[in-house]
Design a protein around this motif. Structure first.
Motif, PDB file in Angstrom:
ATOM      1  N   UNK A 244       9.159   0.611  -5.849  1.00  0.00           N
ATOM      2  CA  UNK A 244       9.873  -0.668  -5.901  1.00  0.00           C
ATOM      3  C   UNK A 244       9.518  -1.604  -4.752  1.00  0.00           C
ATOM      4  N   UNK A 245       8.739  -1.128  -3.795  1.00  0.00           N
ATOM      5  CA  UNK A 245       8.432  -1.957  -2.633  1.00  0.00           C
ATOM      6  C   UNK A 245       7.709  -3.258  -2.965  1.00  0.00           C
ATOM      7  N   UNK A 246       6.877  -3.331  -4.027  1.00  0.00           N
ATOM      8  CA  UNK A 246       6.262  -4.635  -4.344  1.00  0.00           C
ATOM      9  C   UNK A 246       7.254  -5.740  -4.652  1.00  0.00           C
ATOM     10  N   UNK A 247       8.441  -5.394  -5.124  1.00  0.00           N
ATOM     11  CA  UNK A 247       9.431  -6.427  -5.421  1.00  0.00           C
ATOM     12  C   UNK A 247       9.843  -7.180  -4.156  1.00  0.00           C
ATOM     13  N   UNK A 248       9.836  -6.487  -3.028  1.00  0.00           N
ATOM     14  CA  UNK A 248      10.222  -7.132  -1.776  1.00  0.00           C
ATOM     15  C   UNK A 248       9.297  -8.294  -1.458  1.00  0.00           C
TER      16      UNK A 248
ATOM     17  N   UNK B 131       1.018   9.887 -19.089  1.00  0.00           N
ATOM     18  CA  UNK B 131       1.941   9.485 -18.026  1.00  0.00           C
ATOM     19  C   UNK B 131       1.294   9.581 -16.645  1.00  0.00           C
ATOM     20  N   UNK B 132       0.432  10.577 -16.444  1.00  0.00           N
ATOM     21  CA  UNK B 132      -0.278  10.684 -15.171  1.00  0.00           C
ATOM     22  C   UNK B 132      -1.321   9.576 -15.036  1.00  0.00           C
ATOM     23  N   UNK B 133      -1.977   9.271 -16.143  1.00  0.00           N
ATOM     24  CA  UNK B 133      -2.939   8.171 -16.125  1.00  0.00           C
ATOM     25  C   UNK B 133      -2.245   6.853 -15.791  1.00  0.00           C
ATOM     26  N   UNK B 134      -1.040   6.657 -16.334  1.00  0.00           N
ATOM     27  CA  UNK B 134      -0.298   5.422 -16.075  1.00  0.00           C
ATOM     28  C   UNK B 134       0.060   5.301 -14.600  1.00  0.00           C
ATOM     29  N   UNK B 135       0.460   6.412 -13.968  1.00  0.00           N
ATOM     30  CA  UNK B 135       0.810   6.362 -12.550  1.00  0.00           C
ATOM     31  C   UNK B 135      -0.414   6.064 -11.684  1.00  0.00           C
ATOM     32  N   UNK B 136      -1.546   6.684 -12.022  1.00  0.00           N
ATOM     33  CA  UNK B 136      -2.762   6.451 -11.246  1.00  0.00           C
ATOM     34  C   UNK B 136      -3.246   5.013 -11.420  1.00  0.00           C
ATOM     35  N   UNK B 137      -3.316   4.560 -12.677  1.00  0.00           N
ATOM     36  CA  UNK B 137      -3.779   3.192 -12.951  1.00  0.00           C
ATOM     37  C   UNK B 137      -2.810   2.173 -12.358  1.00  0.00           C
ATOM     38  N   UNK B 138      -1.507   2.432 -12.491  1.00  0.00           N
ATOM     39  CA  UNK B 138      -0.516   1.521 -11.917  1.00  0.00           C
ATOM     40  C   UNK B 138      -0.630   1.411 -10.406  1.00  0.00           C
ATOM     41  N   UNK B 139      -0.893   2.539  -9.750  1.00  0.00           N
ATOM     42  CA  UNK B 139      -1.078   2.523  -8.307  1.00  0.00           C
ATOM     43  C   UNK B 139      -2.297   1.703  -7.917  1.00  0.00           C
TER      44      UNK B 139
ATOM     45  N   UNK C  23       0.825  -1.199   0.000  1.00  0.00           N
ATOM     46  CA  UNK C  23       0.000   0.000   0.000  1.00  0.00           C
ATOM     47  C   UNK C  23       0.867   1.261   0.000  1.00  0.00           C
ATOM     48  N   UNK C  24       2.157   1.097   0.259  1.00  0.00           N
ATOM     49  CA  UNK C  24       3.059   2.239   0.382  1.00  0.00           C
ATOM     50  C   UNK C  24       3.095   3.130  -0.860  1.00  0.00           C
ATOM     51  N   UNK C  25       3.258   2.597  -2.080  1.00  0.00           N
ATOM     52  CA  UNK C  25       3.263   3.490  -3.244  1.00  0.00           C
ATOM     53  C   UNK C  25       1.974   4.290  -3.392  1.00  0.00           C
ATOM     54  N   UNK C  26       0.835   3.647  -3.125  1.00  0.00           N
ATOM     55  CA  UNK C  26      -0.440   4.353  -3.250  1.00  0.00           C
ATOM     56  C   UNK C  26      -0.549   5.472  -2.226  1.00  0.00           C
ATOM     57  N   UNK C  27      -0.195   5.170  -0.974  1.00  0.00           N
ATOM     58  CA  UNK C  27      -0.262   6.197   0.065  1.00  0.00           C
ATOM     59  C   UNK C  27       0.710   7.334  -0.218  1.00  0.00           C
TER      60      UNK C  27
END
Length: 405
Positions: free
Chosen positions: A293-297, A138-146, A115-119
């Protein structure tokens, strides 16, 4: 840049990615070692104290020697920011995270921390560190990716499915597993709910830490000194919290065992080195890039947990991991496009007429030409970074230096 070959240019661009991937491996090892130590009875309050004591002892000498000439003065405002950083990171985040880790499992804890990247992204938008223009791809990609990353983490949490039998599963003894299935179903359900709440609060504190760290680095630019001070203040605050919460004197005793390894590893790698490297990357790419990058952990911990702790891997975990990776690369793609577009350098703010717009555009183009001649192509990179202070002034000053020459 002419003196560098293609490999040199590639390595220069890949440094932030390599640094953050290596950090995730370091964090993954910390989760596994810490889980074993907590299950052997070590107090997580004491672990936090020893962790930051080790971090302070390792980082402080380098900060004193290497940054004695460039270390800014500590004003009252900066001291308050450092104090709050020590409270958010070492005290609140890590105590609650360790408590949640003790009630759940390493893989589950890492999944919740996704949840860290979203927060961080939401808080960065609120603090105006990130521009949110949904008309741009690019903004849409960040929102959708989150959103995809959060969905993947929730899928791992809420859906398990069948157990996936790994190739090495039959060689691991189930009796050595520290997974929560070993307890009763009622206790497991209650512990996991309690652990989930603690992990969510810890993740919120960790996201706040990233935002405040980016703000503090604007004025206090000595990264090593900042890391040492945060770890030192965190150690003092953790001692106070431990004295209040932990009344057994035996809890402070550690020997040459897993408890000492957990404290030293977490302090040196996950606190000292991690805080410093995160600060360096954050100055160039911003807090959202660091936390993306936290999801990789979680993926690394799931594999390591299967080997070391004999944790079971479920279909829901694999599906969630796939979604998390897709969301991760969507966020990184959006950040890369934002970096290449130099959005912050657009002369929209502070202009009143067409002539002024044309003049500023000529100044910006001239600065790019001079930067390329001097091999300082990093000028555009720094100007695009989210948390850096007043990035347009860096680009505007370049033509003035060329005129003086």
């Amino acid at each position: 840049m002419e003196g560098k070959g293609w490999f040199g240019r590639f390595l220069e661009k890949a440094k932030p990615y390599i640094a953050m991937i290596c950090l995730q491996f370091g964090y993954a090892g910390m989760n596994i070692i810490t889980k074993v130590s907590l299950n052997r009875g070590m107090s997580h309050y004491v672990l936090v104290v020893y962790r930051h004591a080790f971090a302070t002892a390792v980082i402080a000498p380098f900060a004193i020697l290497l940054e004695r000439k460039v270390r800014p003065k500590i004003t009252f405002t900066i001291f308050l920011q450092l104090f709050v950083l020590g409270l958010l990171g070492p005290v609140i985040d890590q105590n609650l995270y360790y408590a949640g880790l003790k009630f759940t499992s390493p893989t589950y804890s890492c999944a919740m921390s996704n949840m860290l990247p979203a927060m961080t992204f939401v808080m960065a938008v609120i603090c105006r560190m990130e521009k949110l223009n949904l008309k741009k791809i690019r903004c849409q990609a960040k929102v959708v990716g989150t959103l995809i990353t959060v969905c993947g983490a929730m899928l791992m949490t809420l859906y398990k499915g069948d157990v996936i039998n790994m190739v090495w599963s039959k060689y691991i003894h189930p009796k050595q597993s520290y997974a929560p299935e070993a307890t009763s179903a009622h206790a497991t359900h209650e512990d996991w709910i309690k652990g989930s709440i603690l992990l969510i609060i810890a993740t919120l504190a960790w996201a706040s830490f990233f935002i405040l760290q980016a703000i503090t680095l604007r004025k206090y630019t000595a990264q090593l000194s900042l890391t040492a001070l945060v770890c030192f203040l965190g150690t003092l605050q953790s001692i106070v919290v431990t004295l209040v919460m932990e009344h057994k004197t035996d809890a402070w005793v550690i020997g040459w065992d897993m408890n000492l390894l957990a404290a030293a590893y977490a302090g040196i790698v996950s606190s000292g080195i991690a805080y410093y490297v995160q600060g360096l990357v954050m100055q160039k790419r911003g807090p959202v890039f660091v936390t993306a990058f936290s999801p990789l952990m979680m993926i690394i911990v799931a594999i390591m947990g299967s080997f070391i702790l004999a944790e079971k891997i479920f279909v829901g975990g694999v599906l969630g991991a796939v979604l998390i990776v897709i969301g991760l690369y969507a966020v990184l793609w959006g950040k890369q496009k934002e970096k290449g577009g130099c959005e912050i350098l657009e002369p929209e703010k502070g202009t009143t007429g067409n002539n002024q717009n044309a003049t500023e555009m000529e100044d910006i183009e001239a600065s790019f030409v001079e930067a390329e001649k001097n091999g300082a192509k990093k000028l555009c990179v720094v100007s695009v970074s989210a948390p850096m202070p007043q990035p347009p002034m860096i680009a505007i000053e370049a033509p003035k230096r060329s005129e003086e020459k």
